[in-house]
Design a protein around this motif. Sequence first.
Motif, short mmCIF file in Angstrom:
data_model
loop_
_atom_site.label_atom_id
_atom_site.label_comp_id
_atom_site.label_asym_id
_atom_site.label_seq_id
_atom_site.Cartn_x
_atom_site.Cartn_y
_atom_site.Cartn_z
N SER A 298 -0.17 -5.54 -15.61
CA SER A 298 -1.03 -6.02 -14.53
C SER A 298 -0.42 -5.77 -13.16
N ASP A 299 0.92 -5.76 -13.07
CA ASP A 299 1.55 -5.47 -11.78
C ASP A 299 1.31 -4.04 -11.36
N LEU A 300 1.35 -3.11 -12.32
CA LEU A 300 1.09 -1.70 -12.00
C LEU A 300 -0.37 -1.49 -11.58
N ARG A 301 -1.28 -2.16 -12.29
CA ARG A 301 -2.70 -2.04 -11.93
C ARG A 301 -2.97 -2.66 -10.56
N ALA A 302 -2.30 -3.78 -10.28
CA ALA A 302 -2.48 -4.41 -8.97
C ALA A 302 -1.97 -3.50 -7.86
N ARG A 303 -0.79 -2.91 -8.06
CA ARG A 303 -0.23 -2.03 -7.04
C ARG A 303 -1.11 -0.80 -6.82
N ALA A 304 -1.68 -0.27 -7.90
CA ALA A 304 -2.58 0.89 -7.78
C ALA A 304 -3.80 0.52 -6.94
N ALA A 305 -4.37 -0.67 -7.18
CA ALA A 305 -5.53 -1.11 -6.41
C ALA A 305 -5.17 -1.30 -4.94
N LEU A 306 -4.01 -1.89 -4.68
CA LEU A 306 -3.58 -2.13 -3.30
C LEU A 306 -3.28 -0.83 -2.58
N THR A 307 -2.72 0.14 -3.29
CA THR A 307 -2.48 1.47 -2.70
C THR A 307 -3.80 2.13 -2.34
N MET A 308 -4.78 2.03 -3.25
CA MET A 308 -6.10 2.57 -2.97
C MET A 308 -6.71 1.92 -1.73
N LEU A 309 -6.45 0.63 -1.54
CA LEU A 309 -7.00 -0.10 -0.40
C LEU A 309 -6.21 0.14 0.88
N GLY A 310 -5.11 0.87 0.78
CA GLY A 310 -4.35 1.27 1.97
C GLY A 310 -3.51 0.17 2.58
N VAL A 311 -3.03 -0.78 1.76
CA VAL A 311 -2.24 -1.90 2.28
C VAL A 311 -1.00 -1.38 3.01
N LYS A 312 -0.76 -1.94 4.19
CA LYS A 312 0.37 -1.53 5.02
C LYS A 312 1.25 -2.73 5.37
N PRO A 313 2.54 -2.48 5.61
CA PRO A 313 3.42 -3.57 6.06
C PRO A 313 2.86 -4.23 7.32
N GLY A 314 2.90 -5.56 7.33
CA GLY A 314 2.40 -6.30 8.48
C GLY A 314 0.95 -6.70 8.40
N TRP A 315 0.22 -6.14 7.43
CA TRP A 315 -1.17 -6.55 7.26
C TRP A 315 -1.24 -8.03 6.89
N ARG A 316 -2.27 -8.71 7.36
CA ARG A 316 -2.55 -10.08 6.92
C ARG A 316 -3.63 -10.01 5.85
N MET A 317 -3.32 -10.56 4.69
CA MET A 317 -4.21 -10.43 3.54
C MET A 317 -4.40 -11.78 2.86
N ALA A 318 -5.59 -11.99 2.30
CA ALA A 318 -5.86 -13.17 1.48
C ALA A 318 -6.32 -12.73 0.11
N ASP A 319 -5.78 -13.37 -0.91
CA ASP A 319 -6.26 -13.19 -2.29
C ASP A 319 -6.87 -14.52 -2.69
N ILE A 320 -8.22 -14.55 -2.72
CA ILE A 320 -8.93 -15.80 -2.97
C ILE A 320 -9.29 -15.87 -4.46
N GLY A 321 -8.78 -16.90 -5.13
CA GLY A 321 -8.86 -16.96 -6.58
C GLY A 321 -7.71 -16.14 -7.15
N CYS A 322 -6.52 -16.38 -6.64
CA CYS A 322 -5.37 -15.52 -6.92
C CYS A 322 -4.88 -15.62 -8.35
N GLY A 323 -5.29 -16.65 -9.11
CA GLY A 323 -4.85 -16.76 -10.49
C GLY A 323 -3.34 -16.85 -10.60
#
Length: 231
Positions: free
Chosen positions: A30-55
């Motif tokens: 799940s960590d690899l799949r999460a990182r792949a999704a975040l890379t696709m979304l273009g996450v950058k250092p310093g971004w402010r992000m919310a994970d709602i229903g973070c489980g």
Amino acid sequence: MLARDWYYNERGRMGLDSAVASLYDRHDDSDLRARAALTMLGVKPGWRMADIGCGNGVLACEAALMGAEVDAIDISPAMLALAEVYARDRKAPIRTQSAGLLSFAYQPNSYDLIVSEFTLHHLPDFWKAVALSRIYGALKPGANFYLRDIVFVSMPDGSERDVEQWAEFNIKNYGFERDSVVTHMRDEYSTFGWVIERMLIEAGFTLVSADYHAPLHGTYLLRKPKSGEQG
């Protein structure tokens, strides 16, 4: 938003204790799949992000390790406890918040990215729309909202077939008990993909993509238009 006596009680349907939450404490990829999704979304250092229903916090922690400032939000204390343990193990600096889609705290136009996975279906449709409006308000202009949820892909006349296929898919691939699948369909608030798409557009989002890749699963990439852009 100030809660009133008619306001929907998210915590009233929480239904998760430590025993149930432990089902989500899995050691897989799940960590690899999460990182792949975040890379696709273009996450950058310093971004402010919310994970709602973070489980269990896997995606929130991976985003923090990529340099984002992450608010990990969940209505369930048991799930937040799992997220905090996972964050400590990974040395991921997340901020946890005990809240849901209707109650998470935010400053308007403050997030570079909001993610919500398999959480929106816990709300009746009226309150889904309220939640989407709040998410829209929390995002910066030009920022993205990544939504994954359980939805009916077909028209109403195919719903019975879809439910049976979804039940078989989850029992076979994830080891779910049939009783848990039945409970979900009876007691939660999944709706049709075309309803979700209309809600997203009416909330003001630009629908960048919609992917119905598995039985009753929908993945949506949304963008909050910048000033002067059309949705």
